[in-house]
Write a protein that holds these residues in place. Structure first.
Motif, PDB file in Angstrom:
ATOM      1  N   ALA A  45     -19.978  20.532   2.526  1.00  0.00           N
ATOM      2  CA  ALA A  45     -19.208  21.252   3.546  1.00  0.00           C
ATOM      3  C   ALA A  45     -19.610  20.810   4.942  1.00  0.00           C
ATOM      4  CB  ALA A  45     -19.400  22.763   3.391  1.00  0.00           C
ATOM      5  N   THR A  46     -20.915  20.638   5.147  1.00  0.00           N
ATOM      6  CA  THR A  46     -21.405  20.183   6.455  1.00  0.00           C
ATOM      7  C   THR A  46     -20.936  18.762   6.738  1.00  0.00           C
ATOM      8  OG1 THR A  46     -23.374  21.562   6.181  1.00  0.00           O
ATOM      9  CG2 THR A  46     -23.457  19.849   7.876  1.00  0.00           C
ATOM     10  N   GLY A  47     -21.044  17.889   5.725  1.00  0.00           N
ATOM     11  CA  GLY A  47     -20.593  16.509   5.904  1.00  0.00           C
ATOM     12  C   GLY A  47     -19.104  16.429   6.158  1.00  0.00           C
ATOM     13  N   GLU A  48     -18.325  17.282   5.484  1.00  0.00           N
ATOM     14  CA  GLU A  48     -16.876  17.309   5.689  1.00  0.00           C
ATOM     15  C   GLU A  48     -16.545  17.707   7.123  1.00  0.00           C
ATOM     16  OE1 GLU A  48     -13.263  16.443   4.928  1.00  0.00           O
ATOM     17  OE2 GLU A  48     -14.539  16.567   3.130  1.00  0.00           O
ATOM     18  N   SER A  49     -17.244  18.698   7.628  1.00  0.00           N
ATOM     19  CA  SER A  49     -17.010  19.160   8.991  1.00  0.00           C
ATOM     20  C   SER A  49     -17.328  18.070  10.011  1.00  0.00           C
ATOM     21  CB  SER A  49     -17.862  20.401   9.266  1.00  0.00           C
ATOM     22  OG  SER A  49     -17.716  20.840  10.588  1.00  0.00           O
ATOM     23  N   LEU A  50     -18.457  17.391   9.810  1.00  0.00           N
ATOM     24  CA  LEU A  50     -18.859  16.345  10.753  1.00  0.00           C
ATOM     25  C   LEU A  50     -17.938  15.136  10.690  1.00  0.00           C
ATOM     26  CD1 LEU A  50     -22.742  16.471  10.257  1.00  0.00           C
ATOM     27  CD2 LEU A  50     -21.446  17.308  12.225  1.00  0.00           C
ATOM     28  N   SER A  51     -17.580  14.701   9.485  1.00  0.00           N
ATOM     29  CA  SER A  51     -16.705  13.531   9.355  1.00  0.00           C
ATOM     30  C   SER A  51     -15.308  13.827   9.902  1.00  0.00           C
ATOM     31  CB  SER A  51     -16.610  13.088   7.890  1.00  0.00           C
ATOM     32  OG  SER A  51     -16.026  14.097   7.088  1.00  0.00           O
ATOM     33  N   THR A  52     -14.835  15.063   9.709  1.00  0.00           N
ATOM     34  CA  THR A  52     -13.520  15.435  10.243  1.00  0.00           C
ATOM     35  C   THR A  52     -13.515  15.378  11.764  1.00  0.00           C
ATOM     36  OG1 THR A  52     -13.044  16.860   8.344  1.00  0.00           O
ATOM     37  CG2 THR A  52     -11.796  17.278  10.359  1.00  0.00           C
ATOM     38  N   GLU A  53     -14.609  15.818  12.384  1.00  0.00           N
ATOM     39  CA  GLU A  53     -14.710  15.735  13.844  1.00  0.00           C
ATOM     40  C   GLU A  53     -14.614  14.290  14.322  1.00  0.00           C
ATOM     41  OE1 GLU A  53     -18.140  17.630  15.410  1.00  0.00           O
ATOM     42  OE2 GLU A  53     -17.654  19.602  14.580  1.00  0.00           O
ATOM     43  N   ILE A  54     -15.242  13.384  13.596  1.00  0.00           N
ATOM     44  CA  ILE A  54     -15.211  11.966  13.981  1.00  0.00           C
ATOM     45  C   ILE A  54     -13.803  11.401  13.835  1.00  0.00           C
ATOM     46  CG2 ILE A  54     -16.000   9.658  13.296  1.00  0.00           C
ATOM     47  CD1 ILE A  54     -18.706  10.939  12.641  1.00  0.00           C
ATOM     48  N   TYR A  55     -13.176  11.694  12.695  1.00  0.00           N
ATOM     49  CA  TYR A  55     -11.803  11.224  12.484  1.00  0.00           C
ATOM     50  C   TYR A  55     -10.873  11.748  13.581  1.00  0.00           C
ATOM     51  CZ  TYR A  55     -12.417   9.142   7.813  1.00  0.00           C
ATOM     52  OH  TYR A  55     -12.774   8.335   6.767  1.00  0.00           O
ATOM     53  N   LEU A  56     -10.978  13.028  13.875  1.00  0.00           N
ATOM     54  CA  LEU A  56     -10.087  13.631  14.869  1.00  0.00           C
ATOM     55  C   LEU A  56     -10.339  13.072  16.261  1.00  0.00           C
ATOM     56  CD1 LEU A  56      -9.989  17.367  13.724  1.00  0.00           C
ATOM     57  CD2 LEU A  56      -8.245  15.616  13.414  1.00  0.00           C
ATOM     58  N   ALA A  95     -11.028  14.726  -0.102  1.00  0.00           N
ATOM     59  CA  ALA A  95     -12.236  15.086   0.639  1.00  0.00           C
ATOM     60  C   ALA A  95     -12.825  13.870   1.341  1.00  0.00           C
ATOM     61  CB  ALA A  95     -13.262  15.685  -0.321  1.00  0.00           C
ATOM     62  N   HIS A  96     -13.414  14.110   2.507  1.00  0.00           N
ATOM     63  CA  HIS A  96     -14.182  13.126   3.280  1.00  0.00           C
ATOM     64  C   HIS A  96     -13.351  12.004   3.895  1.00  0.00           C
ATOM     65  CE1 HIS A  96     -17.396  15.217   1.348  1.00  0.00           C
ATOM     66  NE2 HIS A  96     -17.246  14.618   0.183  1.00  0.00           N
TER      67      HIS A  96
END
Length: 478
Positions: free
Chosen positions: A333-344, A107-108
């Motif tokens: 869940a919200t933090g995971e979504s936001l961090s994934t967008e940054i990584y991608l 995660a994260h």
């Protein structure tokens, strides 16, 4: 053009070729290299795939055997994704040994794909591996040029070309006969390798035989065109050279340009024009954006504090404890979504730079047929960079689903702080989560990725035909 005359010229070309001791020695060396590459390629494929399947099963068992836990602890416990080898990687290793084959999913965080063969081998691996494709891309072209350099130039020097024309054999029959003789001789090596490869395909294509056969057929046709082009180049250079020695030097120069000088120069030029950030620079940029976004684990973070206020208002409650779901799970869940967008985002920016670098060499296929066949060969063998990125994308999608499913379980079954209830859930939920199963890239997608290389091979084939037809009207007897 008389077919029987062309057949006689082809037959005579074969007889002349096998009279040479050099040809017999080269054939013996090719057989030895073929046997070695078949053995090493098959052993590597079998051992690596077996190991990765076993490890993937062990990872899944380890995941399922976890006791009752808090879902977020399971999200951080994570899993592994292993990249399986395509059966056609026996033919062309491509980038197989230089890219990783396992990635830890948690995660994260998006981790890099590790454990490449190159990272655990000596520097000698950089000189390349002996594979079936290497024989066809590098060794056989050199052999074609050796067999073809004297086809017309030496006959002109000896006066036999003038004699043939004087006996009523047309220039077109001579040119086509010589070209077919050289091409058909090169196909003996090609067909031997592809018959062996076909056995591997039938032995190991479990459930995907049609797709693998489509890839196999594309590879076969591509190499047929490649050898036809090289045979035409050898005939043309021999015809327009004053001496056989001059033709040999020119063809050796062309081989060096095609195989070594042009590809290496374009790779260096691509990195110079489109430099990529270092790993530290990349991680620093990602970390900076993550800090700007906010920390979902920090209750006093301004971004997530504002989010909490809006959630409370939306549900018409005053305290987190009164929400109908676990608020911590919602924040994760919200933090995971936001961090994934940054990584991608950063990942896609990096891939665009790689794409610009690769495009320099990719478009050079129109001036270098070796580039075209190299890209087609790797792509349809499932060992090119795009195949690696496809695995990485599938692994990331699995990681994201794992993290978000654990977050959802937390939202559904774990009570908010201050409320009574269990802080763990049954381990049956771990067993219900499906294992990672990698499916290779669709052949239609591979075609789309390599349309430039395939088009370049077709263009080279057309140019070869026009060159031979033009030569058949302008061939000089003296």
């Amino acid at each position: 053009m008389r077919r029987n005359v062309v057949q006689l010229i082809v037959l005579q070309f074969w007889k002349d070729a096998f009279r040479s001791k050099v040809m017999l020695l080269a054939s013996a060396l090719m057989v030895l290299l073929l046997l070695f590459s078949v053995y090493s390629g098959w052993e590597n494929y079998h051992d690596q795939n077996h190991t990765r399947h076993v490890m993937q099963d062990e990872v899944q068992k380890s995941w399922e055997n976890n006791p009752d836990k808090h879902p977020h602890r399971m999200a951080h416990y994570g899993s592994f994704a292993f990249r399986n080898k395509h059966v056609l990687s026996v033919f062309d290793l491509g980038m197989e040994n230089f890219v990783g084959n396992a990635v830890f999913l948690e995660a994260h965080k998006q981790n890099t794909v590790n454990f490449s063969e190159a990272s655990m081998s000596t520097g000698l691996l950089r000189f390349g591996e002996v594979s079936l494709a290497m024989l066809l891309k590098i060794i056989v072209p050199l052999l074609i040029f050796y067999l073809g350099f004297a086809t017309i130039a030496r006959e002109r020097e000896n006066g036999t070309l003038k004699l043939l024309i004087g006996q009523g054999i047309t220039r077109k029959e001579i040119v086509i006969g010589k070209w077919l003789g050289l091409w058909s001789l090169s196909l003996t090596f090609l067909m031997a390798i592809f018959l062996i490869l076909l056995c591997f395909v039938f032995l190991e294509s479990h459930g995907s035989l049609a797709d693998t056969m489509f890839r196999y057929s594309t590879l076969l046709v591509s190499y047929l065109l490649f050898f036809a082009v090289l045979s035409a180049i050898a005939i043309l250079i021999s015809a327009f050279s004053a001496t056989a020695k001059g033709a040999l030097i020119k063809l050796l120069g062309i081989w060096l340009l095609f195989v070594i000088i042009v590809p290496k120069s374009l790779q260096a030029m691509g990195y110079y024009l489109y430099p990529t950030p270092s790993k530290i620079e990349m991680e620093t940029a990602v970390e900076h954006d993550l800090i700007q976004q906010g920390d979902s684990h920090n209750p006093d973070d301004p971004h997530f504090k504002a989010l909490k206020d809006s959630v409370l208002i939306a549900h018409n409650v005053e305290k987190v404890e009164d929400l109908p779901f676990n608020y911590s799970g919602f924040i994760m869940a919200t933090g995971e979504s936001l961090s994934t967008e940054i990584y991608l985002k950063h990942q896609n920016d990096l891939y665009q730079v790689y794409q610009k670098q690769n495009n320099l060499e990719r478009f050079s296929a129109f001036i270098n047929p070796y580039t075209a066949i190299k890209n087609v060969s790797m792509a349809f063998s499932g060992t090119d960079f795009q195949s690696f990125l496809h695995f990485k994308a599938k692994a990331e999608a699995y990681r994201y689903k794992l993290a978000q499913d654990m977050n959802q379980l937390q939202m559904d079954f774990i009570p908010n702080r201050g409320k009574s209830g269990p802080n763990t859930i049954s381990n049956r939920y771990w067993k219900e989560f499906p294992p990672f199963e990698y499916q290779f890239m669709k052949t239609s997608t591979v075609f789309k990725n390599e349309v430039i290389a395939l088009l370049a091979l077709i263009v080279w084939s057309i140019l070869a035909v026009f060159g031979l037809l033009n030569l058949s009207t302008k061939l000089k007897a003296i």
